[in-house]
Motif scaffolding. Structure first.
Motif, PDB file in Angstrom:
ATOM      1  N   LEU A 274      -5.699  10.436 -13.199  1.00 42.72           N
ATOM      2  CA  LEU A 274      -5.427  11.272 -12.031  1.00 42.72           C
ATOM      3  C   LEU A 274      -4.439  12.369 -12.403  1.00 42.72           C
ATOM      4  N   PHE A 275      -4.657  13.565 -11.868  1.00 46.21           N
ATOM      5  CA  PHE A 275      -3.717  14.663 -12.031  1.00 46.21           C
ATOM      6  C   PHE A 275      -3.553  15.298 -10.650  1.00 46.21           C
ATOM      7  N   LEU A 276      -2.450  14.946  -9.969  1.00 43.08           N
ATOM      8  CA  LEU A 276      -2.241  15.336  -8.586  1.00 43.08           C
ATOM      9  C   LEU A 276      -0.814  15.831  -8.376  1.00 43.08           C
ATOM     10  N   THR A 277      -0.540  16.316  -7.172  1.00 41.77           N
ATOM     11  CA  THR A 277       0.828  16.678  -6.805  1.00 41.77           C
ATOM     12  C   THR A 277       1.545  15.432  -6.285  1.00 41.77           C
ATOM     13  N   PRO A 278       2.876  15.425  -6.297  1.00 45.19           N
ATOM     14  CA  PRO A 278       3.614  14.277  -5.743  1.00 45.19           C
ATOM     15  C   PRO A 278       3.226  13.970  -4.302  1.00 45.19           C
ATOM     16  N   THR A 279       2.959  15.006  -3.500  1.00 39.52           N
ATOM     17  CA  THR A 279       2.573  14.794  -2.104  1.00 39.52           C
ATOM     18  C   THR A 279       1.281  13.994  -2.006  1.00 39.52           C
ATOM     19  N   MET A 280       0.321  14.295  -2.855  1.00 40.18           N
ATOM     20  CA  MET A 280      -0.958  13.580  -2.830  1.00 40.18           C
ATOM     21  C   MET A 280      -0.773  12.127  -3.242  1.00 40.18           C
ATOM     22  N   TYR A 281       0.039  11.891  -4.276  1.00 32.79           N
ATOM     23  CA  TYR A 281       0.322  10.501  -4.664  1.00 32.79           C
ATOM     24  C   TYR A 281       1.015   9.757  -3.524  1.00 32.79           C
ATOM     25  N   HIS A 282       1.943  10.432  -2.881  1.00 40.77           N
ATOM     26  CA  HIS A 282       2.663   9.809  -1.761  1.00 40.77           C
ATOM     27  C   HIS A 282       1.680   9.355  -0.678  1.00 40.77           C
ATOM     28  N   ASP A 283       0.736  10.238  -0.306  1.00 35.68           N
ATOM     29  CA  ASP A 283      -0.210   9.908   0.758  1.00 35.68           C
ATOM     30  C   ASP A 283      -1.147   8.783   0.348  1.00 35.68           C
ATOM     31  N   ILE A 284      -1.476   8.702  -0.929  1.00 39.24           N
ATOM     32  CA  ILE A 284      -2.360   7.641  -1.412  1.00 39.24           C
ATOM     33  C   ILE A 284      -1.650   6.291  -1.421  1.00 39.24           C
ATOM     34  N   VAL A 285      -0.484   6.204  -2.044  1.00 36.96           N
ATOM     35  CA  VAL A 285       0.169   4.895  -2.222  1.00 36.96           C
ATOM     36  C   VAL A 285       0.813   4.373  -0.949  1.00 36.96           C
ATOM     37  N   THR A 286       1.057   5.246   0.044  1.00 34.32           N
ATOM     38  CA  THR A 286       1.643   4.768   1.302  1.00 34.32           C
ATOM     39  C   THR A 286       0.574   4.469   2.353  1.00 34.32           C
ATOM     40  N   HIS A 287      -0.684   4.733   2.016  1.00 36.47           N
ATOM     41  CA  HIS A 287      -1.768   4.419   2.949  1.00 36.47           C
ATOM     42  C   HIS A 287      -1.932   2.896   3.020  1.00 36.47           C
ATOM     43  N   PRO A 288      -2.129   2.339   4.218  1.00 38.00           N
ATOM     44  CA  PRO A 288      -2.263   0.868   4.345  1.00 38.00           C
ATOM     45  C   PRO A 288      -3.344   0.263   3.463  1.00 38.00           C
ATOM     46  N   TYR A 289      -4.421   1.006   3.215  1.00 46.39           N
ATOM     47  CA  TYR A 289      -5.529   0.471   2.425  1.00 46.39           C
ATOM     48  C   TYR A 289      -5.183   0.335   0.942  1.00 46.39           C
ATOM     49  N   ALA A 290      -4.135   1.052   0.496  1.00 47.53           N
ATOM     50  CA  ALA A 290      -3.779   1.035  -0.933  1.00 47.53           C
ATOM     51  C   ALA A 290      -3.405  -0.363  -1.412  1.00 47.53           C
ATOM     52  N   ASN A 291      -2.759  -1.135  -0.569  1.00 44.48           N
ATOM     53  CA  ASN A 291      -2.328  -2.480  -0.968  1.00 44.48           C
ATOM     54  C   ASN A 291      -3.485  -3.465  -1.096  1.00 44.48           C
ATOM     55  N   ARG A 292      -4.661  -3.059  -0.636  1.00 42.79           N
ATOM     56  CA  ARG A 292      -5.832  -3.945  -0.720  1.00 42.79           C
ATOM     57  C   ARG A 292      -6.868  -3.407  -1.694  1.00 42.79           C
ATOM     58  N   THR A 293      -6.423  -2.528  -2.598  1.00 43.09           N
ATOM     59  CA  THR A 293      -7.357  -1.846  -3.505  1.00 43.09           C
ATOM     60  C   THR A 293      -7.090  -2.192  -4.959  1.00 43.09           C
ATOM     61  N   ASP A 294      -8.149  -2.182  -5.727  1.00 43.77           N
ATOM     62  CA  ASP A 294      -8.070  -2.444  -7.166  1.00 43.77           C
ATOM     63  C   ASP A 294      -7.921  -1.116  -7.904  1.00 43.77           C
ATOM     64  N   PHE A 295      -6.794  -0.936  -8.579  1.00 43.18           N
ATOM     65  CA  PHE A 295      -6.548   0.276  -9.362  1.00 43.18           C
ATOM     66  C   PHE A 295      -6.624   0.002 -10.867  1.00 43.18           C
ATOM     67  N   LEU A 296      -7.292  -1.065 -11.250  1.00 41.17           N
ATOM     68  CA  LEU A 296      -7.251  -1.533 -12.633  1.00 41.17           C
ATOM     69  C   LEU A 296      -7.847  -0.554 -13.632  1.00 41.17           C
ATOM     70  N   THR A 297      -8.754   0.319 -13.201  1.00 39.06           N
ATOM     71  CA  THR A 297      -9.400   1.231 -14.157  1.00 39.06           C
ATOM     72  C   THR A 297      -8.508   2.417 -14.537  1.00 39.06           C
ATOM     73  N   ILE A 298      -7.441   2.652 -13.800  1.00 40.30           N
ATOM     74  CA  ILE A 298      -6.573   3.803 -14.075  1.00 40.30           C
ATOM     75  C   ILE A 298      -5.653   3.506 -15.254  1.00 40.30           C
ATOM     76  N   HIS A 299      -5.629   4.399 -16.232  1.00 44.78           N
ATOM     77  CA  HIS A 299      -4.721   4.220 -17.372  1.00 44.78           C
ATOM     78  C   HIS A 299      -3.728   5.367 -17.503  1.00 44.78           C
ATOM     79  N   SER A 300      -4.022   6.537 -16.882  1.00 40.95           N
ATOM     80  CA  SER A 300      -3.135   7.692 -17.010  1.00 40.95           C
ATOM     81  C   SER A 300      -2.992   8.378 -15.667  1.00 40.95           C
ATOM     82  N   ILE A 301      -1.745   8.525 -15.200  1.00 39.80           N
ATOM     83  CA  ILE A 301      -1.512   9.339 -14.009  1.00 39.80           C
ATOM     84  C   ILE A 301      -0.486  10.410 -14.357  1.00 39.80           C
TER      85      ILE A 301
END
Length: 512
Positions: free
Chosen positions: A246-273
């Protein structure tokens, strides 16, 4: 070597691999190449030739990517404009570019409807009945094969307009060499591998968006464009499409990781942010690391003009650090308001604050603004690019950015840098976001004012002031004299904070 040639190399390597996916549409490299050929031949038939500028008023979508490569094939210049620009800004860009074509969609129709062009360009609409012709006609009528134009290293391939908070937009011409070397540096500095998959959330009118598209193409990866950013959809795509970087702005990361659905998601394929476009708080770094557990967590500090200034390969070990100069770059600090008439007054002392300069010999660096020699002379001096950013080098040689010269607060004769205060405030567990500005004051000149976003109704200015002075985090003169609780921080589409909106009182105050 030019960008279209590099595209063909990728097509030849893996013609049957997917390259772009949007909703239920998917193109392989070979399919994309054929569509690019059709669109390029139609544009050629309509008179587009090397060096012509094409204004793009489109969201991130498959058609935008096809147009990018078709324009590169003809040696023309891809000039994407932020759809959130005002009608005045768009008209300025049209005339500044002397654009031959404008390719737009329904969302930008009203922006063009009442424009008075110096010389009317050909209007091509994405949808039916828009413009002089529509995109589907380009595809259907593109049957004659056209040979690619042999663009050279120094030929311009892209012009991006910077989203300054004041004054006219500035066009930044980017050569084929600039874009190629920037993309290769990005691949190296961010640990990208063959067959990566990424989300194309940042618009192609921003350097982050262009970089994501080019790097995915160079590594034969998959690019998934987002016409509109939606945190829930992004989280779903990360899991469903096995996103690896992923290559995003801090604001976009903030909106993703603070979304309620994020805690129920598998992020295992990500190796570089990777993030760019602004500072990331220690709390947000911790949250991203906890949820995504990336092998690499990179802060890329740079600009549209030069791309990379510096990179920090792992911000978890050093939150707030911009790291060391990029592979193609050299950075130095100079005393604030250094007078070139006498010579550069370089700073060699560790920890001393100065303006950050980047050497213009970098292959990633532009050569000057489009039609703006006056502005070019202000920022490029004796082979150095004056960033306007303020920072210091620590004992380990790592760069820390503390703010912008034009954002510096002068209170009672003391220089105060907002990012230093924002960093402390963001460490408070109840603070979601903090922005610090200088407010005019008759006695002190300016006072430090902090805008706070929080969901804690019990949080008070007194509690924040106590937090700032605890453990000697901030001396008295740097502590905010005023706190304003607001619902949201105003930002543009690239995630840049609109300080002028805050200073002019254009915000919704939070009433607990």
């Amino acid at each position: 070597m030019n960008l279209y040639q590099l595209f063909l190399f990728s097509v030849d390597r893996t013609p049957d691999n997917p390259v772009i996916i949007q909703d239920d549409r998917m193109y392989t490299y070979a399919q994309l190449s054929k569509e690019v050929d059709r669109v390029a031949s139609s544009l050629y038939r309509l008179g587009l030739k090397n060096g012509d500028r094409v204004m793009i008023l489109l969201k991130n979508r498959i058609e935008t990517v096809i147009l990018f490569w078709a324009i590169q094939k003809l040696g023309a210049i891809f000039a994407p404009i932020n759809l959130h620009s005002s009608t005045e800004e768009i008209l300025y860009c049209v005339n500044d570019l002397e654009t031959k074509f404008i390719i737009f969609e329904n969302a930008s129709k009203l922006l063009l409807k009442k424009q008075k062009f110096k010389e009317r360009p050909l209007l091509i609409g994405l949808e039916e009945s828009l413009g002089d012709l529509n995109y589907d006609e380009l595809v259907k009528q593109g049957i004659t094969k056209v040979e690619p134009y042999p663009a050279q290293d120094e030929d311009i391939g892209v012009i991006l307009y910077t989203s300054g908070t004041s004054g006219k937009p500035k066009g930044v011409p980017r050569s084929h060499k600039n874009e190629y070397t920037s993309s290769m540096a990005h691949i190296f500095q961010c640990g990208y591998q063959r067959f990566e998959r990424t989300l194309g959330i940042p618009t192609l009118s921003h350097t982050i968006g262009i970089r994501s598209l080019l790097t995915m193409t160079l590594v034969n990866g998959v690019y998934i464009p987002f016409p509109e950013f939606d945190a829930y959809k992004a989280i779903k795509m990360i899991s469903d499409k096995k996103i690896s970087c992923l290559f995003l702005t801090p604001t976009m990361y903030h909106d993703i990781v603070t979304h309620p659905y994020a805690n129920r998601t598998d992020f295992l394929t990500i190796h570089s942010i990777v993030y760019s476009g602004g500072p990331m708080s220690a709390h947000l770094i911790e949250k991203c690391s906890e949820l995504m557990s990336p092998s690499l967590f990179v802060n890329l500090y740079g600009s549209t003009e030069v791309y990379t200034f510096s990179t920090c390969p792992d911000v978890r070990s050093k939150p707030g650090s911009a790291g060391k100069a990029g592979i193609h770059n050299r950075i130095k600090l100079v005393k604030l308001n250094s007078d070139l008439k006498i010579s550069f007054d370089w700073l060699d002392k560790k920890g001393e604050i100065g303006e950050i300069l980047v050497n213009m010999s970098s292959l990633e660096a532009f050569r000057g603004y489009w039609n703006r020699p006056d502005v070019t002379k202000k920022v490029i001096k004796d082979g150095w690019y004056f960033t306007g950013d303020v920072g210091y080098i620590d004992d380990e040689g790592d760069l820390f950015v503390v703010g912008r010269i034009d954002e510096m607060i002068i209170s009672s004769g003391e220089n105060i840098y907002p990012q230093e205060i924002e960093k402390v405030l963001s460490q408070h567990t109840s603070v979601k976001e903090a922005v610090v500005v200088g407010e005019d004051d008759e006695r002190l000149g300016q006072i430090v004012t902090a805008f706070i976003v929080t969901d804690n109704k019990e949080l008070t200015p007194q509690a924040l002031d106590f937090f700032c002075k605890s453990n000697n985090q901030l001396p008295n003169y740097k502590r905010p004299r005023k706190y304003i609780f607001i619902k949201d921080i105003p930002k543009n589409s690239a995630g840049k904070i609109l300080l002028r909106e805050l200073k002019d009182g254009h915000f919704a105050e939070e009433k607990f």
